[in-house]
Design an enzyme around this catalytic site. Structure first.
Site, PDB file in Angstrom:
ATOM      1  N   TYR A 144      34.978  43.603  41.167  1.00  0.00           N
ATOM      2  CA  TYR A 144      35.819  44.190  42.213  1.00  0.00           C
ATOM      3  C   TYR A 144      37.180  44.495  41.607  1.00  0.00           C
ATOM      4  O   TYR A 144      37.751  43.671  40.909  1.00  0.00           O
ATOM      5  CB  TYR A 144      35.965  43.198  43.370  1.00  0.00           C
ATOM      6  CG  TYR A 144      36.841  43.691  44.500  1.00  0.00           C
ATOM      7  CD1 TYR A 144      36.442  44.755  45.312  1.00  0.00           C
ATOM      8  CD2 TYR A 144      38.069  43.080  44.771  1.00  0.00           C
ATOM      9  CE1 TYR A 144      37.244  45.198  46.354  1.00  0.00           C
ATOM     10  CE2 TYR A 144      38.870  43.515  45.815  1.00  0.00           C
ATOM     11  CZ  TYR A 144      38.457  44.577  46.603  1.00  0.00           C
ATOM     12  OH  TYR A 144      39.252  45.007  47.639  1.00  0.00           O
ATOM     13  N   ASP A 239      40.928  43.729  33.958  1.00  0.00           N
ATOM     14  CA  ASP A 239      41.478  43.479  35.282  1.00  0.00           C
ATOM     15  C   ASP A 239      41.632  41.968  35.436  1.00  0.00           C
ATOM     16  O   ASP A 239      40.667  41.253  35.710  1.00  0.00           O
ATOM     17  CB  ASP A 239      40.549  44.047  36.363  1.00  0.00           C
ATOM     18  CG  ASP A 239      41.108  43.823  37.763  1.00  0.00           C
ATOM     19  OD1 ASP A 239      42.183  43.182  37.883  1.00  0.00           O
ATOM     20  OD2 ASP A 239      40.478  44.290  38.732  1.00  0.00           O
ATOM     21  N   LYS A 267      47.918  38.805  42.493  1.00  0.00           N
ATOM     22  CA  LYS A 267      47.738  37.438  42.990  1.00  0.00           C
ATOM     23  C   LYS A 267      48.836  36.469  42.498  1.00  0.00           C
ATOM     24  O   LYS A 267      49.931  36.510  43.032  1.00  0.00           O
ATOM     25  CB  LYS A 267      46.324  36.964  42.687  1.00  0.00           C
ATOM     26  CG  LYS A 267      45.320  37.888  43.410  1.00  0.00           C
ATOM     27  CD  LYS A 267      43.890  37.421  43.523  1.00  0.00           C
ATOM     28  CE  LYS A 267      43.150  38.310  44.503  1.00  0.00           C
ATOM     29  NZ  LYS A 267      42.038  39.053  43.963  1.00  0.00           N
TER      30      LYS A 267
HETATM   31  C1  LIG Z   1      41.880  40.618  44.307  1.00  0.00           C
HETATM   32  C2  LIG Z   1      41.512  41.519  43.221  1.00  0.00           C
HETATM   33  C3  LIG Z   1      41.926  42.867  43.196  1.00  0.00           C
HETATM   34  C4  LIG Z   1      42.632  43.503  44.362  1.00  0.00           C
HETATM   35  O1  LIG Z   1      43.891  42.974  44.596  1.00  0.00           O
HETATM   36  P1  LIG Z   1      44.573  43.210  46.042  1.00  0.00           P
HETATM   37  O2  LIG Z   1      45.926  42.598  45.897  1.00  0.00           O
HETATM   38  O3  LIG Z   1      43.688  42.537  47.030  1.00  0.00           O
HETATM   39  O4  LIG Z   1      44.641  44.676  46.263  1.00  0.00           O
HETATM   40  C5  LIG Z   1      41.646  43.609  42.082  1.00  0.00           C
HETATM   41  N1  LIG Z   1      40.972  43.086  41.041  1.00  0.00           N
HETATM   42  C6  LIG Z   1      40.547  41.816  41.031  1.00  0.00           C
HETATM   43  C7  LIG Z   1      39.837  41.278  39.839  1.00  0.00           C
HETATM   44  C8  LIG Z   1      40.786  40.990  42.124  1.00  0.00           C
HETATM   45  O5  LIG Z   1      40.324  39.737  42.119  1.00  0.00           O
END
Ligand SMILES: *Cc1c(COP(=O)(O)O)cnc(C)c1O
Length: 434
Positions: A144, A239, A267
């Site tokens: 994701y 990511d 995060k």
């Molecule tokens: C949570 C997450 C996102 C998205 O971040 P948001 O602040 O919710 O838009 C993207 N990549 C990874 C790996 C994530 O865990």
């Protein structure tokens, strides 16, 4: 009329908010029942509107690594608030946090702050496309990367939980520029690259996947991707929105010793405030406006309050590497304890674990990619989730999520988690569910 309790709030919420929530996974759809409405949280505990206390294993999906309402971060925010909430102009704090990020994550030579992980990944691939002059990207099934159009294809947790593998509203054109491969399958990537010579701008991956449950890269897999990218002038993007500052000061790339060209963060970087960032090699980042031609902007980007929270969080983690030792130890104890419970009950479910992330999968298969993750029994997970919640343990409401340990979780909480785990598994076994 004052609304009382989670149940009443959720009923009211559904009248005015789509599905009653502002982000889908919160709705408990995958596990059944109504979501808890949260009133407050402190340390390892979260309190709902019915005044129940729960031990926190979501921790805002990662950011609250030091536990809730950490006093250092709170006081940094309080004092920043006194100087106005936003300027839309450059500030000293933005320089300091950029420098600190570059120091903590050495593959990042320059960094741009944004307001969410989604914004970070969206911007990163636009930049990769602009820089290479190529259109296509490769992502992995079950990974994701936020809700940007290009990523809503085989997108893991939220999407699979709700059964929307490809979201309506994403155009065919956009979808056709996103190629997907199974996680941990290097041959599949090589095949895609061979079939699209000179057309792939970037490969984007969660170096440790957390959005199909916790799934680790197999030995030499990330190195393999690195080498495919080098040979084909493809930009490798890690990511690390979830793993950044969680697995180590320098994220998964430090622990696994593989260097990407670009990194996306989120995060933990905001300490609980809405913050994201993307960064990487100088020559790539200098392609971003106003230094370069790729446009990306944000009215509230680098917001002074968010930067104060993030700066305090990152400084603390940078100055106290012992946090990671403690987190790893606590998580190890929990994982070992759950394994022991499983063994005692003659159960053979799979636990995946690294650093302070782990998942218990209700499958006997070794979980190395999304297809195997999906062999998990999600109905059993739903019962397990409910049993744990009834015993005061707040798990992520989906089989396809990782759990995050915070530093506020100590021996008392570990014991409570393990006792609850044993009781619920025993009950499920007696009931003939497992
Ligand atoms: C949570 C997450 C996102 C998205 O971040 P948001 O602040 O919710 O838009 C993207 N990549 C990874 C790996 C994530 O865990």
């Amino acid at each position: 009329m004052q609304l009382k309790g989670s149940k009443q709030l959720f009923e009211e919420a559904q009248k005015f908010i789509p599905g009653g929530v502002n982000s889908p996974v919160r709705a408990f759809k995958a596990v059944g029942g109504d979501p808890l409405f949260i009133k407050s949280a402190k340390g390892a505990y979260i309190y709902d509107e019915d005044d129940n206390a729960y031990i926190e294993l979501i921790n805002s999906w990662g950011p609250m690594i030091l536990g809730h309402a950490n006093e250092l971060i709170e006081s940094a925010v309080f004092s920043a608030i006194k100087g106005s909430l936003s300027f839309g102009a450059p500030t000293r704090r933005e320089v300091e946090i950029a420098e600190l990020i570059c120091q903590m994550v050495p593959s990042i030579e320059k960094v741009r702050m944004v307001n969410s992980g989604t914004e970070a990944t969206m911007s990163a691939i636009r930049l990769a496309r602009g820089f290479t002059g190529r259109d296509k990207i490769i992502k992995f099934e079950g990974c994701y990367h936020g809700h940007g159009d290009s990523f809503l294809i085989a997108a893991g947790s939220g999407a699979v939980t709700l059964g929307i593998p490809d979201s309506p509203g994403v155009t065919k054109g956009t979808a056709s520029d996103t190629l997907t491969a199974p996680y941990n399958d290097l041959e599949a990537v090589q095949h895609l690259v061979d079939a699209n010579t000179g057309r792939i701008a970037a490969i984007i991956i969660e170096p440790v996947a957390g959005n199909m449950g916790c799934v680790l890269p197999e030995p030499d897999y990330l190195e393999g991707l690195r080498s495919i990218c080098d040979k084909n002038d493809i930009i490798l993007i890690f990511d690390e929105v979830m793993t950044g500052f969680r697995l180590a000061r320098g994220g998964a790339q430090e622990v696994l010793n593989v260097t990407p060209d670009m990194t996306t963060l989120g995060k933990i970087i905001g300490g609980g405030m809405p913050v994201g960032a993307y960064g990487g090699k100088k020559e790539i980042m200098d392609y971003v406006s106003p230094a370069g031609p790729v446009y990306q902007a944000g009215t509230l980007s680098g917001n002074p309050i968010a930067m104060a929270a993030g700066m305090t969080m990152l400084n603390y983690l940078n100055d106290h590497p012992v946090v990671y030792e403690e987190l790893n130890k606590t998580t190890h104890t929990i994982v070992e304890g759950i394994q022991k419970n499983l063994d005692n009950l003659g159960l053979t479910f799979t636990i995946n674990h690294i650093g302070s992330m782990f998942s218990l999968f209700f499958t006997e298969n070794k979980v190395t990619d999304f297809n195997v993750a999906k062999t998990s029994n999600t109905e059993t997970f739903g019962l397990y989730f409910k049993g744990m919640l009834d015993r005061g343990i707040y798990l992520a409401p989906s089989q396809y999520e990782a759990l995050f340990i915070s530093r506020a979780i100590k021996n008392v909480e570990v014991e409570a988690i393990l006792d609850a785990n044993y009781e619920v598994l025993t009950e499920l076994k007696k009931g003939g569910t497992i």
